[in-house]
Design a protein around this motif. Structure first.
Motif, PDB file in Angstrom:
ATOM      1  N   SER A 265       0.830  -1.208   0.000  1.00 29.25           N
ATOM      2  CA  SER A 265       0.000   0.000   0.000  1.00 29.25           C
ATOM      3  C   SER A 265       0.864   1.258   0.000  1.00 29.25           C
ATOM      4  CB  SER A 265      -0.943  -0.010   1.209  1.00 29.25           C
ATOM      5  OG  SER A 265      -0.210  -0.026   2.416  1.00 29.25           O
ATOM      6  N   ARG A 266       1.974   1.217   0.736  1.00 25.72           N
ATOM      7  CA  ARG A 266       2.875   2.376   0.750  1.00 25.72           C
ATOM      8  C   ARG A 266       3.487   2.577  -0.635  1.00 25.72           C
ATOM      9  NH1 ARG A 266       3.931   7.340   2.615  1.00 25.72           N
ATOM     10  NH2 ARG A 266       6.159   7.806   2.684  1.00 25.72           N
ATOM     11  N   ALA A 267       3.862   1.489  -1.286  1.00 30.80           N
ATOM     12  CA  ALA A 267       4.444   1.582  -2.628  1.00 30.80           C
ATOM     13  C   ALA A 267       3.430   2.165  -3.612  1.00 30.80           C
ATOM     14  CB  ALA A 267       4.909   0.203  -3.099  1.00 30.80           C
ATOM     15  N   SER A 268       2.159   1.761  -3.487  1.00 32.94           N
ATOM     16  CA  SER A 268       1.115   2.300  -4.371  1.00 32.94           C
ATOM     17  C   SER A 268       0.943   3.795  -4.147  1.00 32.94           C
ATOM     18  CB  SER A 268      -0.212   1.582  -4.116  1.00 32.94           C
ATOM     19  OG  SER A 268      -0.107   0.217  -4.422  1.00 32.94           O
ATOM     20  N   HIS A 269       0.964   4.202  -2.880  1.00 29.58           N
ATOM     21  CA  HIS A 269       0.842   5.628  -2.563  1.00 29.58           C
ATOM     22  C   HIS A 269       2.004   6.423  -3.149  1.00 29.58           C
ATOM     23  CE1 HIS A 269       0.385   9.342  -0.292  1.00 29.58           C
ATOM     24  NE2 HIS A 269       1.642   9.210   0.117  1.00 29.58           N
ATOM     25  N   LEU A 270       3.221   5.910  -2.991  1.00 30.85           N
ATOM     26  CA  LEU A 270       4.406   6.608  -3.506  1.00 30.85           C
ATOM     27  C   LEU A 270       4.374   6.710  -5.029  1.00 30.85           C
ATOM     28  CD1 LEU A 270       7.141   5.037  -1.195  1.00 30.85           C
ATOM     29  CD2 LEU A 270       6.295   7.389  -1.133  1.00 30.85           C
TER      30      LEU A 270
END
Length: 448
Positions: A265-270
């Motif tokens: 999820s963090r990678a998608s946000h970034l």
């Protein structure tokens, strides 16, 4: 100056240590008795077990009689509360460690009106540090004054260095075309920082720190024995706030950035917010993934995950794959001095950066980037030279500066000038001094 430090963690301890060299009146408040006992046994400060958000605690300490309240607990909200209450109770100035970027870049709310005079963000400082280190890629440390007019840079001497086994004086005579001052030397496997003299001899593996004008920086590579190189392609391991901020800053400077983040999820946000960065979701400790993402073609590798050991090990892997520049974020401040020993170019610690940034507000003169010289226990001070101050009354050779300090140059009318023996500092100059902690008071006296 009378100072209250709220928080006895790494930042608070390092601040108290720096300030204790100067016999400042330091009062450290924390709820953790074990941390306070450690301060009591190592530093000459007063400690108090209590909650610094308590009005009664601050009143009992006598906060209204203090010049500065520094809130550096692990909780940004707590730091904000401490600063606001302290200001209302009469402390002259407040500084708080707060990570929220809205506090730093907000023009709609005047936080000074609320009682918060100055905010520091360790994450913002760390991302700026990474950017600076990548722009001066062949050096391990770099400090700039007046947008690069005067610079202090550090590098390790390798076997190709032409100044090996030379004295400082011999090196100056050997390269008269390069304008520089040697401000510090740290011998390999030694923890002692040496303020060099003319007869100081350079050895293989020495960390040497130079002060020089901007135009001399390219020529300094000749002295260190290192080849110059430019960084364009780099990989960031860790999509933390530091990783995100660093990627954004570096992309603006036209670096080609790949960022690896394990959390999906963090990678998608970034990937959404970092339009110019290639974000890869995966485990950066996976050697196969690193190979697939062309780590061998990277000019630099920056590891900023939340795990210091992961950052160190991944940088060592990157070095083994031929990456020229490696930077690792570490939590343990004791690691800072071992980067050259283990083969990583630079280790950075956000708490150390935060302490250094705060320390600027304590000095009588303006301190610039105290801890950016990461491998030496010394300080860099920049003074605006006052009329009739002691430093203007004699030439450099006649000032009889303590052996624990050295003039690093002055900036006069926008130009960097090296401060050799016959040079005389004038009113209005911006003078830079490099000194060991025990010499601070003596140096400050020269500028009064």
């Amino acid at each position: 100056m009378k100072i209250i430090i709220a928080g006895a963690g790494d930042v608070g301890f390092h601040l108290a240590k720096l300030l204790s060299y100067e016999s400042q009146d330091i009062y450290v408040v924390d709820l953790d008795r074990e941390k306070l006992n450690y301060l009591d046994s190592h530093l000459d400060v007063i400690t108090h077990k209590g909650d610094a958000t308590s009005i009664n605690v601050l009143k009992n300490i006598g906060v209204s009689n203090y010049d500065l309240l520094i809130a550096v607990t692990d909780s940004p909200n707590t730091n904000f509360t401490i600063a606001v209450i302290g200001k209302k109770l009469g402390v002259k100035k407040t500084i708080a460690r707060i990570n929220n970027p809205e506090f730093i870049n907000n023009s709609e709310i005047d936080f000074k009106e609320l009682g918060l005079d100055y905010v520091i963000s360790p994450e913002e400082l760390a991302s700026k540090e990474i950017k600076m280190l990548l722009h001066q890629a062949t050096f391990n440390d770099s400090i700039t004054f007046e947008n690069g007019v005067l610079n202090m840079v550090g590098s390790t001497l390798n076997e190709k260095s032409p100044i090996l086994n030379c004295t400082v004086q011999h090196a100056k005579n050997k390269f008269p075309e390069i304008d520089f001052i040697i401000i510090a030397v740290k011998h390999n496997n030694s923890s002692q920082t040496i303020i060099p003299r003319g007869d100081t001899t350079f050895e293989l593996g020495d960390e040497v720190y130079f002060s020089c004008p901007k135009e001399s920086i390219p020529k300094l590579h000749k002295l260190t024995g290192k080849d110059t190189f430019e960084i364009k392609d780099l990989m960031i391991l860790g999509g933390s706030k530091i990783g995100e901020k660093a990627a954004r800053k570096l992309c603006k400077d036209n670096f080609r950035v790949k960022l690896i983040e394990e959390n999906k999820s963090r990678a998608s946000h970034l990937a959404e917010v970092l339009q110019d960065t290639l974000v890869i979701q995966g485990d950066g400790r996976d050697l196969e993934l690193l190979e697939e993402e062309s780590i061998r073609e990277m000019d630099a590798f920056v590891a900023v995950t939340g795990n210091s050991e992961t950052n160190i090990m991944s940088c060592l892997v990157a070095k083994s794959k031929g990456v020229k520049k490696t930077i690792a974020l570490v939590e343990n401040m004791d690691y800072i001095n071992i980067s050259q020993t283990i083969g990583i170019d630079t280790l950075i610690n956000k708490k150390l950066l935060a302490a250094s940034e705060i320390f600027k507000h304590v000095r009588k003169g303006e301190v610039l980037a105290l801890a950016n010289l990461k491998h030496v226990d010394a300080e860099v001070l920049e003074f605006e030279v006052k009329p009739n101050s002691k430093v203007t009354q004699r030439t450099i050779k006649d000032i009889k500066l303590t052996r624990n300090a050295v003039f690093g140059g002055v900036i006069r009318e926008g130009k960097a000038l090296m401060t050799f023996g016959d040079f005389q500092i004038k009113s209005g100059d911006k003078a830079v001094v490099f000194c060991l902690p025990e010499a601070i008071n003596e140096v400050e006296e020269l500028f009064n």
